[in-house]
Design an enzyme around this catalytic site. Structure first.
Site, PDB file in Angstrom:
ATOM      1  N   GLY A 263       0.808  -1.220   0.000  1.00 56.62           N
ATOM      2  CA  GLY A 263       0.000   0.000   0.000  1.00 56.62           C
ATOM      3  C   GLY A 263       0.839   1.266   0.000  1.00 56.62           C
ATOM      4  CD  GLU A 264      -0.190   5.506   2.672  1.00 59.36           C
ATOM      5  OE1 GLU A 264       0.720   6.350   2.675  1.00 59.36           O
ATOM      6  OE2 GLU A 264      -1.050   5.424   3.559  1.00 59.36           O
TER       7      GLU A 264
END
Length: 591
Positions: A414-415
Site C-alpha cells: 500500500g501507498e
C-alpha cells in the site's frame, strides 16, 4: 514472447514530470547522494511545539481512555467493520482532523503530535490506523493542501468531526503505482461548466463509506505543444447521479475493518468548481499527499513494532523451557535484540522526517519514501519474530499476533509498492548527481569552461575523497559516527561510479538502483538513530537505566545497518544479476 524493455512514451513523460519538475531547495536525502550532511535540514530533532505540549497531553489522555473503552481490534477484525459510532467518537476527540488548522474545524497540532497519536492507534489496531491515515493523511489532506478556500470552508469542518468520511480514489484495474495508465476520464462541458466523469476505481480504502472522494481522472489540457491528456483531481460526493459503489467492502487478508471498495462512475456530473488544484496537475497531487501519509504510515508501523517487542520480551522472560527462561538462549537473544533495534530506528526515522515537515522543509519526498519502505519491512520481520518467540501460542486467534501479521502484510504494497519506491528513491536521488556529471562531461570539451566548472563544483569533487562533518556530540557513539561519516563518502563514490557505468541505462538497472536505495535508507536511518540518541542523552527526560538500554539499541542498529550498507557495496562490485535475469527470462519466456 517478446518483452518490452524500455519505458513507453507516456511513462517517460510521467517520469520526466516527476524527475524534472520545478527546482526546489535540495533536501537532506538528496544531499546524501552528494556525500553531504546538511545539518540545517536534519537538526534540531523532532519535538512537540511549546504551545501544544499541555494540550497534547490532555488529547492523548482522552484518546487512550476512549480507545481502551471503545476500540476492540479483535471485534473489528472478525466483523470486518469499524463501528460508525467509534469513528464518530474519534472525530469528537479530534483525531480525524488533528493537523487541520482550527479555523477549518481541526485541532491545529503538529505532524510530530499527529504521529504520536497514530503510533498509539497503530499499537492497538492496524485497521483503525489505516482508516485514519486514508481519511486524514491522504483524503482530507488533499483538500487542505490543494483545495481553494471555498472548498476548505465547505468540506473540512464536517470531515474533521467525523460526520463525513473521505477517500482518495486513484487505483484502477491497470493503474496503481503506474499513474500514467489511469483510464477514468473527465470530459469538460463548456455549456454546463462541468465535467462528466466516466470510469472505475478499485481497492479504494474508505471508498464504501465515504461521502466525499478525491477522484483522479484524465482530462484534456491545452499546452504549448497542443492538447494533451493529463491527470487531474476532482471532488465527488456519494450522492451524485451516476456514482456507484459496486462492492463496498472487499474481503481481505488483513486490515479487515477498513472498507476497501470498487467504484463506478457513469456520466457523473461534477461541477467545474470541484476541480482540486490545477487542471492537469498530474503526479504532484498524489505525490504530495502520499508524502504526508507515508510519515504517519511509519508512525503506525512503529506503534505496532513497539507492542510486539514489549510482548516478546515479557514472554521470553516468563516462558521456561529446559528449566530456564527462553530469554536466556542465544537464538532468542538475537531475535529480541534485532527487534528492539529495528523498533528504535523506526521511531528515530519517523520523527526525524516529521520534524522536517514541521519545520517547513520544502522537499521531503525521498525521506518519506525511505521511512515507508524501512518501517514496513522492519515491522514484517518484527511481527514474524514475535510469533516465533511466542511459539505455538501465537498461532492461535486468542492472541493478537496472527491479526497483526495479516495487517502488516499490506504495508509493503500500500501507498506505493516497496519495489517501486526503491526505484523511486534511487533514481530521484541520483538525478542531480547525474545532471552534474553530465555538465562536467559537456564542459570538459572546453578548457576554460571546464576549469570554471570545476571551481564551482569543488565541493562535489572533494566529497569523493573526504567524509563530511556531522556536528553531533556523542562520545558514546563516536566510533559509529566516524563509520557513518565514511559511509557518506563511500555512498557518493558508488553513486558516481554507477552513473558513469550505466549512463542513460540506469533507468533499467533496477537491481543496482535497489542497492543504491538500500544504501540510502541505511544512511538515513543510521543518521536518525544517532541524532535521536544525542537528543535523548541531553534533554534529561530519560533515566540513566533507560538511556543505557537505548544506547545499546542504537549501537546494535548502527552495526546492523552498516552491515547492510557494506553488503550492497560488495554486491555492486560482484553479483549474480546476469544469472537472476537469465533464469527469470527462462521461467517467463521473456527475452
Amino acid at each position: 514472447m517478446a518483452a518490452v524493455h524500455k519505458l513507453d512514451e507516456e511513462q517517460m513523460r510521467m517520469a520526466e514530470e516527476l524527475l524534472f519538475s520545478e527546482e526546489k531547495d535540495m533536501s537532506f536525502a538528496k544531499s546524501m547522494f552528494f556525500g553531504r550532511f546538511e545539518p540545517t535540514k536534519a537538526l534540531p530533532y523532532s519535538h512537540l511545539k511549546v504551545d501544544e505540549i499541555e494540550r497534547f497531553h490532555v488529547f492523548m489522555r482522552d484518546l487512550k481512555a476512549y480507545m481502551s473503552e471503545n476500540l476492540d481490534p479483535e471485534w473489528i477484525d472478525r466483523h470486518a467493520e469499524i463501528p460508525r459510532d467509534v469513528i464518530e467518537g474519534l472525530g469528537k476527540i479530534g483525531l480525524l482532523g488533528m493537523t487541520v488548522p482550527k479555523k477549518y474545524g481541526g485541532q491545529g497540532f503538529s505532524q510530530h503530535a499527529y504521529c504520536k497519536a497514530i503510533e498509539e492507534v497503530g499499537s492497538r489496531c492496524g485497521a483503525t490506523a489505516v482508516f485514519v491515515n486514508a481519511h486524514h493523511s491522504i483524503g482530507l489532506r488533499t483538500l487542505l493542501i490543494y483545495g481553494n478556500e471555498e472548498q476548505r470552508e465547505k468540506w473540512l469542518p464536517s470531515l474533521c468531526r467525523g460526520e463525513k468520511i473521505c477517500a482518495f480514489a486513484l487505483t484502477e484495474k491497470n493503474a496503481g503505482s503506474d499513474v500514467s495508465n489511469i483510464e477514468t476520464v473527465a470530459s469538460y462541458d463548456e455549456a454546463e461548466d462541468c465535467y462528466y466523469l466516466n470510469g472505475s476505481k478499485q481497492w479504494i480504502t474508505n471508498g464504501g463509506m465515504a461521502e466525499v472522494l478525491t477522484v483522479m481522472a484524465k482530462t484534456d489540457v491545452v499546452t504549448p505543444e497542443g492538447t494533451k491528456s493529463k491527470v487531474s483531481a476532482f471532488l465527488v460526493t456519494n450522492d451524485m447521479l451516476g456514482f456507484e459503489v459496486t462492492e463496498k467492502a472487499l474481503e481481505k487478508v488483513g486490515i479487515r475493518g477498513t472498507w476497501t471498495a470498487k467504484l463506478r462512475f457513469e456520466n457523473v456530473k461534477v461541477p467545474a468548481k470541484n476541480l482540486v488544484g490545477q487542471l492537469g496537475a498530474g503526479l504532484s497531487i498524489p505525490l504530495g499527499v502520499l508524502n504526508f501519509g507515508r510519515i504517519t504510515f511509519g508512525a503506525s508501523c512503529t506503534g505496532a513494532a513497539k507492542f510486539c517487542v514489549s510482548k516478546s520480551i515479557n514472554h521470553a522472560i516468563i516462558r521456561n523451557q529446559f528449566k530456564r527462561p527462553i530469554a536466556s538462549f542465544p537464538l532468542i537473544k538475537e531475535k529480541l535484540s534485532r527487534m528492539a533495534a529495528y523498533a528504535y530506528a523506526m521511531d528515530a526515522g519517523t520523527y526525524l522526517t516529521a520534524s522536517m515537515f514541521d519545520r517547513g522543509v520544502e522537499d521531503y519526498m525521498l525521506e518519506a519514501a525511505m521511512i515507508k519502505v524501512f518501517a514496513s519491512e522492519a515491522l514484517w520481520e518484527i511481527v514474524n519474530e514475535a510469533i516465533q518467540v511466542h511459539g505455538g501460542k501465537a498461532f492461535f486467534c486468542d492472541q493478537p499476533f496472527e491479526r497483526m501479521m495479516r495487517d502488516a502484510r499490506l504495508n509493503s504494497i500500500g501507498e506505493g509498492a516497496n519495489e517501486v519506491l526503491h526505484n523511486f528513491i534511487g533514481l530521484v536521488g541520483m538525478r542531480d548527481v547525474g545532471l552534474e556529471l553530465q555538465r562536467l562531461e559537456e564542459k570538459s570539451h572546453h578548457i576554460s569552461e571546464f576549469a570554471s566548472f570545476l571551481t564551482g563544483s569543488f565541493e562535489t569533487v572533494i566529497s569523493l575523497f573526504r567524509s563530511p562533518e556531522i556536528p553531533l556530540k556523542t562520545n558514546e557513539l563516536q566510533e559509529e559516527l566516524n563509520s557513518l561519516r565514511e559511509r557518506y563518502r563511500k555512498f557518493h563514490w558508488n553513486v558516481v561510479k554507477m552513473l558513469a557505468h550505466h549512463k542513460e541505462g540506469i533507468v533499467e538497472a533496477q537491481l543496482d538502483v535497489r542497492r543504491i536505495s538500500s544504501m540510502a535508507i541505511s544512511l538515513y536511518t543510521s543518521t536518525a538513530v544517532i541524532i535521536k540518541w544525542e537528543n535523548d542523552a541531553h534533554n534529561g527526560e530519560l533515566s540513566d537505566a533507560e538511556l543505557e538500554i537505548d544506547l545499546a539499541k542504537a549501537r546494535y542498529y548502527l552495526h546492523m545497518s552498516g552491515d547492510t550498507f557494506d553488503l550492497c557495496v560488495r554486491e555492486i562490485k560482484e553479483n549474480r544479476d546476469e544469472g537472476t535475469t537469465s533464469l527469470s527470462d527462462l521461467l517467463t519466456d521473456l527475452d
